[in-house]
Structure formats: C-alpha cells, structure tokens
Design a protein around this motif. Structure first.
Motif, PDB file in Angstrom:
ATOM      1  N   CYS A   1       3.209   0.948   6.254  1.00  0.00           N
ATOM      2  CA  CYS A   1       2.472   0.633   7.479  1.00  0.00           C
ATOM      3  C   CYS A   1       1.915  -0.786   7.348  1.00  0.00           C
ATOM      4  CB  CYS A   1       1.363   1.659   7.708  1.00  0.00           C
ATOM      5  SG  CYS A   1       0.153   1.771   6.377  1.00  0.00           S
TER       6      CYS A   1
ATOM      7  N   SER B   1      -1.452  11.293   8.874  1.00  0.00           N
ATOM      8  CA  SER B   1      -2.500  10.383   8.419  1.00  0.00           C
ATOM      9  C   SER B   1      -3.743  11.145   7.989  1.00  0.00           C
ATOM     10  CB  SER B   1      -2.870   9.404   9.538  1.00  0.00           C
ATOM     11  OG  SER B   1      -3.618  10.089  10.536  1.00  0.00           O
TER      12      SER B   1
ATOM     13  N   HIS C   1      -6.458  10.880   9.432  1.00  0.00           N
ATOM     14  CA  HIS C   1      -7.096  11.316  10.679  1.00  0.00           C
ATOM     15  C   HIS C   1      -6.446  12.591  11.215  1.00  0.00           C
ATOM     16  CE1 HIS C   1      -9.547   7.816  10.416  1.00  0.00           C
ATOM     17  NE2 HIS C   1      -8.467   7.061  10.319  1.00  0.00           N
TER      18      HIS C   1
ATOM     19  N   HIS D   1      -2.125   5.688   2.719  1.00  0.00           N
ATOM     20  CA  HIS D   1      -1.229   5.380   3.838  1.00  0.00           C
ATOM     21  C   HIS D   1      -0.193   4.369   3.352  1.00  0.00           C
ATOM     22  CE1 HIS D   1      -4.259   6.491   7.261  1.00  0.00           C
ATOM     23  NE2 HIS D   1      -3.793   7.555   6.630  1.00  0.00           N
TER      24      HIS D   1
ATOM     25  N   ALA E   1      -6.925   5.635   2.329  1.00  0.00           N
ATOM     26  CA  ALA E   1      -7.625   5.853   3.597  1.00  0.00           C
ATOM     27  C   ALA E   1      -8.702   6.926   3.511  1.00  0.00           C
ATOM     28  CB  ALA E   1      -6.616   6.225   4.679  1.00  0.00           C
TER      29      ALA E   1
ATOM     30  N   PRO F   1       1.347   6.966   7.826  1.00  0.00           N
ATOM     31  CA  PRO F   1       0.365   7.420   8.811  1.00  0.00           C
ATOM     32  C   PRO F   1       0.941   7.751  10.181  1.00  0.00           C
ATOM     33  CG  PRO F   1       0.062   5.086   8.323  1.00  0.00           C
ATOM     34  CD  PRO F   1       1.074   5.615   7.353  1.00  0.00           C
TER      35      PRO F   1
END
Length: 150
Positions: free
Chosen positions: A54, A14, A16, A51, A60, A10
């Motif tokens: 991490c 990621s 997002h 992800h 995710a 991520p």
C-alpha cells in the motif's frame, strides 16, 4: 508469551476492518514457514497488524490471537483467491486462525521509520529479502515498536 507480526493488504483486510468486526478469521497464508508460525500461536498472544502493499506500509495496530490454528477453509473454496487444488478436506496443508481487535494506532508506524530505529536492526521484518506474512517479534522489538506508536 510470544508476540507476532502479521501482514495484510489493507484493501483486502485492514486493522479498521478488524475493528469493525471485532473478531475475524486470518486466512490465505500460503507460505509453509508462515503457516508454521500460525500453528505455533496460542490464544491470548498479541500481534502487530501490518499493512503491506500500500502507499504507506507499516504497523497499523494490535490484534489478539483468539484460538488455536485450524485447517484454512479458503484452500477448499474454488471461488477463493486462496484456493489450492492440492488441498482436500482430509489433507489440507494450510492453516487459519481467529483473531480479535485490540487497538488501531493513531498513525501507521511506517516501514521507513521502523528501518531507521537502531533497536530494530535485527527485526526480521526489515531484513533484506524477508517477505514472510507471519513472523515472531521478540519482546525487545515489541517494546521498541510500542514506543513509536504516539
């Protein structure tokens, strides 16, 4: 229609980031089996966005395959972390694929939760020694994972 799982760190890319961009190129896959899975993907197929590497590895969200695989341009880019000196414009062994954002889960479905599910014991992701960054996901596993997202 097949379903997939694709891993990304991520801090590099990621769910997002994909949400913000809408669509993006998925590149940098440097394992032949994972590359072959990329080449098998078809437009419209879905994948779990995982992800990795991490503090909370896990699923995710969901993305969609946008088109057929094509030669990965990062293999030819000397400034790229994924540069491959053996690759050339005429003979590039690596593939990339375009993906689109579908959904970010409210919380990451952590690897430890996935491993605790009886219905997922045969999921390649949780098999000992499985390190592929791209892998197929059976319909049964897909549904079992979707049931964990809320």
């Amino acid at each position: 229609m097949p379903n997939w799982l694709m891993k990304s760190e991520p801090d590099e890319f990621s769910i997002h980031d994909l949400q913000r961009l809408g669509t993006a190129r998925w590149d940098g896959v440097r394992n032949y089996q994972a590359r072959n899975f990329l080449r098998d993907m078809q437009p419209g197929e879905l994948f779990f966005f995982y992800h990795s590497s991490c503090p909370l590895p896990g699923i995710a969200g969901i993305g969609r395959i946008q088109g057929a695989a094509y030669p990965d341009p990062t293999a030819l880019d000397r400034d790229s972390h994924y540069f491959d000196a053996r690759a050339s414009a005429e003979k590039n062994p690596w593939s990339a694929i375009d993906v689109a954002y579908v959904e970010a889960f409210p919380q990451v479905i952590g690897l430890s939760l996935l491993k605790a599910q009886q219905a997922l014991l045969e999921l390649p992701l949780i098999q000992k020694g499985s390190r592929l960054s791209v892998m197929p996901v059976s319909d049964a596993h897909w549904q079992a994972i979707l049931a964990l997202r809320y």
